[in-house]
Motif scaffolding. Structure first.
Motif, short mmCIF file in Angstrom:
data_model
loop_
_atom_site.label_atom_id
_atom_site.label_comp_id
_atom_site.label_asym_id
_atom_site.label_seq_id
_atom_site.Cartn_x
_atom_site.Cartn_y
_atom_site.Cartn_z
N ASN A 1 0.87 -1.17 0.00
CA ASN A 1 0.00 0.00 0.00
C ASN A 1 0.91 1.23 0.00
O ASN A 1 1.41 1.64 1.04
N VAL A 2 1.14 1.76 -1.18
CA VAL A 2 2.06 2.89 -1.32
C VAL A 2 1.48 3.92 -2.29
O VAL A 2 0.57 3.63 -3.06
N LYS A 3 2.02 5.12 -2.23
CA LYS A 3 1.69 6.16 -3.20
C LYS A 3 2.87 6.34 -4.14
O LYS A 3 4.03 6.28 -3.73
N VAL A 4 2.55 6.56 -5.41
CA VAL A 4 3.58 6.94 -6.38
C VAL A 4 3.09 8.19 -7.09
O VAL A 4 1.88 8.40 -7.25
N THR A 5 4.01 9.03 -7.50
CA THR A 5 3.66 10.25 -8.22
C THR A 5 3.78 9.99 -9.71
O THR A 5 4.85 9.64 -10.21
N MET A 6 2.66 10.14 -10.41
CA MET A 6 2.62 9.89 -11.85
C MET A 6 2.33 11.20 -12.57
O MET A 6 1.64 12.09 -12.04
N THR A 7 2.83 11.31 -13.80
CA THR A 7 2.63 12.50 -14.63
C THR A 7 1.78 12.14 -15.83
O THR A 7 2.06 11.15 -16.53
N ALA B 1 -0.39 13.11 -19.60
CA ALA B 1 0.05 13.57 -20.91
C ALA B 1 0.19 15.10 -20.96
O ALA B 1 0.90 15.63 -21.82
N LEU B 2 -0.48 15.79 -20.05
CA LEU B 2 -0.41 17.25 -20.01
C LEU B 2 0.71 17.75 -19.11
O LEU B 2 0.85 18.95 -18.89
N GLY B 3 1.47 16.82 -18.56
CA GLY B 3 2.58 17.20 -17.70
C GLY B 3 2.20 17.46 -16.26
O GLY B 3 3.02 17.92 -15.47
N LYS B 4 0.95 17.19 -15.90
CA LYS B 4 0.51 17.38 -14.53
C LYS B 4 0.76 16.12 -13.72
O LYS B 4 0.54 15.01 -14.21
N SER B 5 1.21 16.30 -12.50
CA SER B 5 1.51 15.15 -11.65
C SER B 5 0.48 15.03 -10.54
O SER B 5 -0.09 16.04 -10.09
N ARG B 6 0.23 13.79 -10.12
CA ARG B 6 -0.64 13.56 -8.97
C ARG B 6 -0.27 12.23 -8.33
O ARG B 6 0.28 11.35 -8.99
N ASP B 7 -0.57 12.13 -7.04
CA ASP B 7 -0.28 10.90 -6.33
C ASP B 7 -1.31 9.83 -6.71
O ASP B 7 -2.51 10.10 -6.77
N GLU B 8 -0.83 8.63 -6.93
CA GLU B 8 -1.69 7.49 -7.25
C GLU B 8 -1.40 6.40 -6.24
O GLU B 8 -0.27 6.24 -5.76
N LEU B 9 -2.42 5.61 -5.93
CA LEU B 9 -2.26 4.51 -4.98
C LEU B 9 -1.95 3.21 -5.70
O LEU B 9 -2.52 2.91 -6.75
N LEU C 1 -4.65 -6.20 -7.95
CA LEU C 1 -4.01 -4.89 -8.06
C LEU C 1 -5.07 -3.80 -7.99
O LEU C 1 -6.19 -3.98 -8.44
N GLY C 2 -4.71 -2.68 -7.45
CA GLY C 2 -5.63 -1.54 -7.41
C GLY C 2 -4.90 -0.36 -6.82
O GLY C 2 -3.68 -0.38 -6.70
N ILE C 3 -5.65 0.63 -6.40
CA ILE C 3 -7.08 0.69 -6.27
C ILE C 3 -7.46 2.13 -6.51
O ILE C 3 -6.61 3.02 -6.43
N THR C 4 -8.72 2.39 -6.81
CA THR C 4 -9.21 3.76 -6.90
C THR C 4 -10.28 3.97 -5.85
O THR C 4 -10.85 3.02 -5.31
N PHE C 5 -10.57 5.24 -5.58
CA PHE C 5 -11.58 5.60 -4.57
C PHE C 5 -12.21 6.89 -5.05
O PHE C 5 -11.88 7.98 -4.59
N GLU D 1 -0.32 1.21 -15.59
CA GLU D 1 0.81 2.11 -15.86
C GLU D 1 1.65 2.31 -14.60
O GLU D 1 2.89 2.21 -14.64
N ARG D 2 0.99 2.62 -13.47
CA ARG D 2 1.77 2.86 -12.27
C ARG D 2 2.35 1.57 -11.69
O ARG D 2 3.39 1.61 -11.04
N CYS D 3 1.69 0.43 -11.93
CA CYS D 3 2.27 -0.84 -11.49
C CYS D 3 3.52 -1.18 -12.31
O CYS D 3 4.50 -1.70 -11.77
N HIS D 4 3.49 -0.88 -13.61
CA HIS D 4 4.70 -1.07 -14.43
C HIS D 4 5.84 -0.20 -13.89
O HIS D 4 7.00 -0.65 -13.81
N TYR D 5 5.51 1.02 -13.53
CA TYR D 5 6.52 1.93 -12.99
C TYR D 5 7.08 1.39 -11.67
O TYR D 5 8.29 1.38 -11.45
#
Length: 355
Positions: free
Chosen positions: A297-303, A305-313, A324-328, A347-351
């Motif tokens: 259970n971790v957060k990763v920062t993903m960017t 296509a518009l170059g904006k970043s946000r934390d993803e779980l 694998l997941g998850i969204t809320f 995508e974030r799991c590949h990362y």
């Protein structure tokens, strides 16, 4: 010189041939805190137990026990309800456990449910996550703590083989949480139920190491527990009537347990119930299942296509062959909206896992 422990973990496989199913689940989340209360209206005694969406299995035993305690208190004050048959609305884990416990106490019980199979209780990832909600009051936080501790102790009772009727479902495994994620374990550590976390690094052979806290805590195998509860319900002869209810007036019984999940919003007009959409990907054909007995259970920062970043779980749990997941996503009750979220998960799991 102290060197941080590096734990090498086998990553899950999630290429197309390893993906079993992409699941959208709508959960009934009640803002601030779930509702466990009783009320008497129009000659019915109604016991509410709903709104745990996203943490239903976490608080299951504490909330159900508290709901039944409240019933017994009401029966002392309102003797005319004593020995009346009971109806339980909902056939998820809350409805099933409530019906079983009441039947074992000698009550005549009957379950009423709109759905009996395609329900959220089967789809849970399996994390025990007792953290109170950010908007909760101090009194509500105390309720989260009390009922969460009661649930955790019951799960440990099952693991020890000491539960009176549930024999399998939970187990203790390593769980790795990001340093910026508080799972709410502090009271459990204080009571000696969970060991203090160890700060370690985990690696998956992709050249990256991630600093995390390692706990040993509960994995809750939701389908196995649901099978256990269904088996016990059948053994006790508890009937289920599959029907959609528009109001409590449609129930013949004078004592009603409202474990309706999302259905509770219409039955109660509770404006604090918010549907929450979640996305999960179940896996198959994992070559090393024994090596995947851990949770992430971790957060990763993903960017984007518009170059904006946000934390993803990123969640991983060893449910069946892995999940694998998850969204809320609050306020979303569609089973078909936001299908792009599955691509984002992958995508974030590949990362993260480097596959």
């Amino acid at each position: 010189m102290n060197t941080k422990k590096v734990i090498q973990l086998t990553p899950p496989q999630f290429s197309p041939e390893h993906i079993k199913e992409k699941i959208v689940c709508i959960r009934a989340h009640r803002e601030r805190i779930f509702e466990v209360s009783t009320q008497i209206r129009e000659n019915k005694l109604i016991c509410h137990n709903y709104g745990q969406g996203g943490a239903g299995w976490t608080f299951l035993f504490g909330c159900v026990n508290e709901s039944i305690r409240q019933l017994e208190h009401q029966l002392k004050d309102h003797a005319h309800f004593k020995d009346k048959p009971l109806a339980i609305i909902g056939a998820g884990c809350y409805g099933l456990l409530t019906a079983i416990l009441l039947a074992r106490k000698g009550h005549q019980v009957h379950i009423i449910a709109k759905e009996t199979e395609d329900i959220a209780s089967y789809k849970a990832a399996g994390f025990f996550f007792p953290r109170a909600r950010k908007s909760s009051t101090p009194q509500e936080i105390a309720t989260f703590t009390t009922l969460g501790l009661e649930s955790y102790k019951t799960y440990k009772q099952i693991i020890a083989g000491e539960h009176p009727f549930i024999k399998q479902g939970p187990k203790l495994i390593p769980a790795y949480y990001g340093l910026d994620i508080d799972p709410g374990f502090a009271p459990y550590i204080e009571q000696g139920l969970i060991d203090p976390p160890e700060k370690v690094s985990i690696a998956f052979g992709n050249g990256n190491c991630y600093d995390v806290f390692k706990y040993t805590t509960l994995f809750i195998n939701a389908p196995v527990l649901m099978q256990e509860l269904q088996k016990i319900r059948i053994e006790l002869g508890i009937p289920i009537t599959q029907v959609t209810l528009d109001s409590f007036d449609d129930v013949n019984e004078s004592i009603v347990f409202n474990c309706a999940g999302l259905g509770a919003k219409e039955l109660t007009s509770d404006k604090r119930i918010v549907p929450v959409q979640g996305h999960l990907i179940t896996l198959k054909n994992q070559p090393n299942l024994d090596e995947l007995q851990y949770m992430i259970n971790v957060k990763v920062t993903m960017t984007n296509a518009l170059g904006k970043s946000r934390d993803e779980l990123i969640y991983f749990a060893p449910k069946e062959s892995g999940i694998l997941g998850i969204t809320f996503i609050r306020g979303q009750d569609s089973l078909t909206a936001n299908m792009h979220e599955f691509d984002r998960i992958l995508e974030r799991c590949h990362y993260f896992f480097g596959k």
